[in-house]
Design an enzyme around this catalytic site. Structure first.
Site, PDB file in Angstrom:
ATOM      1  N   ASP A  51       0.812  -1.224   0.000  1.00 46.26           N
ATOM      2  CA  ASP A  51       0.000   0.000   0.000  1.00 46.26           C
ATOM      3  C   ASP A  51       0.845   1.274   0.000  1.00 46.26           C
ATOM      4  O   ASP A  51       0.429   2.312   0.529  1.00 46.26           O
ATOM      5  CB  ASP A  51      -0.963   0.019   1.204  1.00 46.26           C
ATOM      6  CG  ASP A  51      -1.899  -1.173   1.197  1.00 46.26           C
ATOM      7  OD1 ASP A  51      -2.272  -1.621   0.102  1.00 46.26           O
ATOM      8  OD2 ASP A  51      -2.248  -1.656   2.283  1.00 46.26           O
ATOM      9  N   GLN A  95       1.973  -6.042  -3.137  1.00 50.51           N
ATOM     10  CA  GLN A  95       2.443  -6.150  -1.741  1.00 50.51           C
ATOM     11  C   GLN A  95       3.768  -5.381  -1.582  1.00 50.51           C
ATOM     12  O   GLN A  95       3.964  -4.401  -2.275  1.00 50.51           O
ATOM     13  CB  GLN A  95       2.568  -7.620  -1.317  1.00 50.51           C
ATOM     14  CG  GLN A  95       1.228  -8.330  -1.175  1.00 50.51           C
ATOM     15  CD  GLN A  95       0.660  -8.870  -2.465  1.00 50.51           C
ATOM     16  OE1 GLN A  95       1.337  -9.580  -3.184  1.00 50.51           O
ATOM     17  NE2 GLN A  95      -0.585  -8.563  -2.766  1.00 50.51           N
ATOM     18  N   GLY A 110      -4.577  -4.252  -3.825  1.00 54.17           N
ATOM     19  CA  GLY A 110      -5.549  -3.205  -4.121  1.00 54.17           C
ATOM     20  C   GLY A 110      -4.751  -1.979  -4.519  1.00 54.17           C
ATOM     21  O   GLY A 110      -4.117  -1.363  -3.671  1.00 54.17           O
ATOM     22  N   HIS A 111      -4.701  -1.693  -5.797  1.00 50.30           N
ATOM     23  CA  HIS A 111      -3.893  -0.578  -6.300  1.00 50.30           C
ATOM     24  C   HIS A 111      -4.823   0.543  -6.748  1.00 50.30           C
ATOM     25  O   HIS A 111      -5.642   0.359  -7.638  1.00 50.30           O
ATOM     26  CB  HIS A 111      -2.988  -1.047  -7.457  1.00 50.30           C
ATOM     27  CG  HIS A 111      -1.981  -2.072  -7.013  1.00 50.30           C
ATOM     28  ND1 HIS A 111      -1.118  -2.683  -7.875  1.00 50.30           N
ATOM     29  CD2 HIS A 111      -1.712  -2.585  -5.784  1.00 50.30           C
ATOM     30  CE1 HIS A 111      -0.345  -3.523  -7.188  1.00 50.30           C
ATOM     31  NE2 HIS A 111      -0.698  -3.488  -5.921  1.00 50.30           N
ATOM     32  N   LYS A 165       2.005   2.122  -5.062  1.00 48.86           N
ATOM     33  CA  LYS A 165       2.547   1.542  -6.305  1.00 48.86           C
ATOM     34  C   LYS A 165       1.626   1.840  -7.486  1.00 48.86           C
ATOM     35  O   LYS A 165       2.089   2.157  -8.575  1.00 48.86           O
ATOM     36  CB  LYS A 165       2.695   0.016  -6.161  1.00 48.86           C
ATOM     37  CG  LYS A 165       3.660  -0.396  -5.064  1.00 48.86           C
ATOM     38  CD  LYS A 165       3.678  -1.901  -4.874  1.00 48.86           C
ATOM     39  CE  LYS A 165       2.389  -2.481  -4.309  1.00 48.86           C
ATOM     40  NZ  LYS A 165       2.075  -2.091  -2.926  1.00 48.86           N
TER      41      LYS A 165
END
Ligand code: GDP
Ligand code: IMO
Ligand code: MG
Length: 438
Positions: free
Chosen positions: A18, A229, A45-46, A21
């Site tokens: 988080d 990650q 979750g991007h 990225k």
């Protein structure tokens, strides 16, 4: 960042995930011909902000928001087909044309419904001290099947008989475990039926992504490999067992897409100007009480995948120095500097002590990492907004001084500073880092 000599760039998280990225990949993807994910799955979750619109991507690379970029899911990714279908639908519904732009490795393994059930049942069966705090997306069980050589790959779907055999064997094995854990059972017939709804879509996307990347690079294309990650969640180099089940570090990028490591030119590590972690495991600079609430609130620190509150802490240079080593980072992007705008004082950890002695290399044991005392340096806050800053010179003096310290202690040159979630809220610096700037 791309140039005549830089054709292939890896973007990795250099903390516990988080880090931003998605935003950095989106910014850099403008110059890329192909963007590929190399590991992880829908645990990621991007978040990407384009104008006023927010996109949260779990599987599809963050390059998808440019109209011409080709986006690939490499062999190292574990693909939940139903999440992928939902994500594609969601993007199409928002006017993103996916036609011919998405490819899926035939070698990628599928995350099946029974993997999710196993993940959740195993987590619930652990007592509270031993819970990993997984995302419940079936990641661990899917990678376990892959490594045990009993997984289902995208390419298998072309062969109905093989698919059935793998699914039946996997359900049988899953039920051995589930019988000990609770009421839920894996049902091979249900799984086969569910696969029917996605088989054609998956086979339509299926391709040899490694071949595509190798030929793309040979033809002068620009490739961005998007990590999910972060280094401290890496299966080997992270805070085991409080990690995810894949190689999140840059070494995993080559293997996860099928190119040689010699084709990678640069590795950009993304870090927050502070630290967060979601899920369990050690976090030496963790804040508690009011300070934690303040940072969580200002940074909007709630998981993009599970909505869980993230655990905030000060920037930890021990972590980033270590991530620099295990990834071979060539530069850093520091995000969310603006979140610290209102702080009177900002701390960063420069070392660790244990029982009064300085600790050498980054601890390989979580028991030790739980017990270290961070050694802090304190910086004066700038207490003014940085969101409008577009150059190094426009940043307040105290912010520049803080960033110089972050760079010096992390031993990796800073190349980007992010001062807001939007594309334009990004300061691009030269290759030399900020140490050489006044
Ligand atoms: P990722 O998993 O590394 O892609 O990061 P996430 O998307 O899970 O979390 C990063 C969050 O911070 C997202 O909500 C981004 O929109 C947001 N973000 C990224 N960069 C910045 C920044 O510089 N400032 C602020 N305020 N938010 C940012
Ligand atoms: P992005 O790509 C932050 C964490 C989970 C848990 C551990 C194992 O958005 O940075 P898993 O479901 O992978 O078996 O969970 O890893 N985790 C993440 N934390 N960002 C992520 O992804 C994460 N993906 C998994 O919270 O602690
Ligand atoms: Mg995320």
């Amino acid at each position: 960042m791309f140039s005549e000599s830089v054709r292939c760039l890896v973007v990795v998280g250099a903390q516990w995930g988080d880090e931003g990225k998605g935003k950095l990949v989106d910014v850099l993807a403008e110059q890329a011909t192909i963007v590929a994910r190399y590991q992880g799955g829908a645990n990621a979750g991007h978040t990407v902000l384009v104008g006023e619109e927010e996109f949260i991507l779990h599987l599809i690379p963050s390059g998808i928001l440019y109209p011409r970029t080709r986006c690939l899911l490499g062999n190292g990714v574990v693909v939940d087909p139903w999440t992928l279908a939902e994500e594609m639908e969601g993007l199409r519904g928002r006017g993103i044309d996916l036609g011919g732009r998405l490819g899926l490795s035939k070698r990628a393994h599928l995350v099946m419904p029974y993997h999710r059930v196993l993940d959740q049942a195993q987590e619930s069966s652990r007592d509270s001290e031993n819970k990993i705090g997984t995302t419940g997306r079936g990641i661990g069980p899917a990678y376990r099947d892959k490594v045990a050589r009993v997984g289902l790959r995208v390419g298998d779907l072309a062969d109905d008989q093989r698919t059935r055999e793998v699914v039946e064997a996997a359900c049988h094995a899953a039920n051995g475990t589930l019988e000990r854990l609770g009421d839920e059972r894996a049902d091979p017939e249900a799984a086969m039926e569910q696969l029917d709804s996605v088989r054609a879509m998956l086979l339509d996307l299926a391709t040899d992504t490694g071949h595509e990347l190798r030929t793309g690079l040979a033809a002068g294309g620009r490739v961005l490999l998007e990590g999910a990650q972060g280094a401290l969640l890496d299966i080997d180099h992270g805070t085991y067992p409080y990690v995810t089940s894949s190689s999140t570090t840059a070494g995993g990028a080559a293997a996860g897409v099928g190119i040689g490591p010699t084709l990678i030119d640069e590795v950009l590590g993304v870090v927050k100007a502070y630290t967060t972690r979601v899920g369990n495991g050690p976090l030496p600079t963790e804040l508690t009480g009011g300070e934690a609430d303040r940072l969580r609130h200002l940074g909007g620190e709630f998981g993009a995948t599970t909505g869980r509150p993230r655990r905030p802490g000060w920037f930890d240079a021990n972590v980033v120095r270590y991530a620099g080593g295990v990834n071979g980072l060539t530069s850093l992007a520091v995000t969310k500097l603006d979140v610290l705008d209102s702080f009177e004082e900002i701390r960063l950890a420069t070392g660790y002590e244990f029982e009064g002695d300085a600790i050498g290399p980054f601890p390989d044991s979580v028991e030790l990492l739980e017990r270290v005392t961070p050694v802090y340096a304190t910086h004066e806050g700038w207490q003014t907004s940085t969101t409008g800053c577009r150059s190094w010179e426009e940043l307040p003096g105290q912010a520049r001084s803080y960033l110089r310290r972050v760079e010096a202690e992390s031993a990796v040159p800073i190349r980007y500073v992010s001062v807001g979630a939007a594309r334009r809220e990004t300061i691009r610096l030269g290759a030399g880092g900020v140490g050489i700037r006044t």
